[in-house]
Design a protein around this motif. Structure first.
Motif: not given
Length: 172
Positions: A154-166
């Motif tokens: 879940l933490l990796i999903i959060s970090i990956a979503a943030q990377l994609r978003h930015n």
């Protein structure tokens, strides 16, 4: 209306990771206090991931929109690394319980070492290779490894979503 630098999936997955961690550590403490299970040396060491990781994750969640993005990334990576270590400890302990590899000599009855400080504490000493409880064939150490794996994912999903978003251009 200004767009947030954070993607909504970031906080949802990080919040779910926190909730899983909170349930896991409260379950471990409840099994000790109310269930009468005595934690071994490895059990106590596995809890450290929750004692360090959850407060840091809670702080990140509380300060979510106020953290600079680079601080957010560093904090999330630190929390993920803490839970990677905790997942490893849970898997290692489960392997000791199944006899896949030896555990620490201080808590598995292997070798001549004995911790005499525990004699004065008036509490039972449980070996790390002793399973006190299994549910569906999985010990509490095994469930801890699974909980840790879910938290890390879940933490990796959060970090990956943030990377994609930015990476996407933000509309003005």
């Amino acid at each position: 209306m200004a767009s947030s630098i954070f993607h909504p999936l970031d906080k949802k997955s990080a919040g779910l990771a926190f909730l899983i961690g909170l349930v896991a550590i409260l379950g471990a403490l409840s099994s000790q206090v109310f269930g009468g299970l005595v934690p071994c040396e490895l059990c106590l060491e596995q809890r450290l991931a929750y004692y360090y990781g959850l407060p840091l994750l809670a702080l990140v969640l509380i300060l979510w929109n106020r953290l600079p993005l680079n601080v957010w990334y560093v904090a999330m990576i630190i929390v993920a690394a803490i839970f990677v270590w905790g997942t490893y400890m849970g898997a290692f302990h489960a392997g000791v319980e199944w006899g896949f590899w030896p555990g620490p000599t201080a808590c598995t009855g292997v070798g001549d070492s004995m911790d005499f400080s525990q004699l004065n504490s008036m509490r039972p000493v449980i070996g790390c290779d002793v399973v006190q409880f299994r549910l569906f064939g999985i010990s509490l150490a095994g469930y801890n490894a699974l909980a840790g794996l879910a938290i890390v994912a879940l933490l990796i999903i959060s970090i990956a979503a943030q990377l994609r978003h930015n990476r996407k251009p933000v509309a003005a």
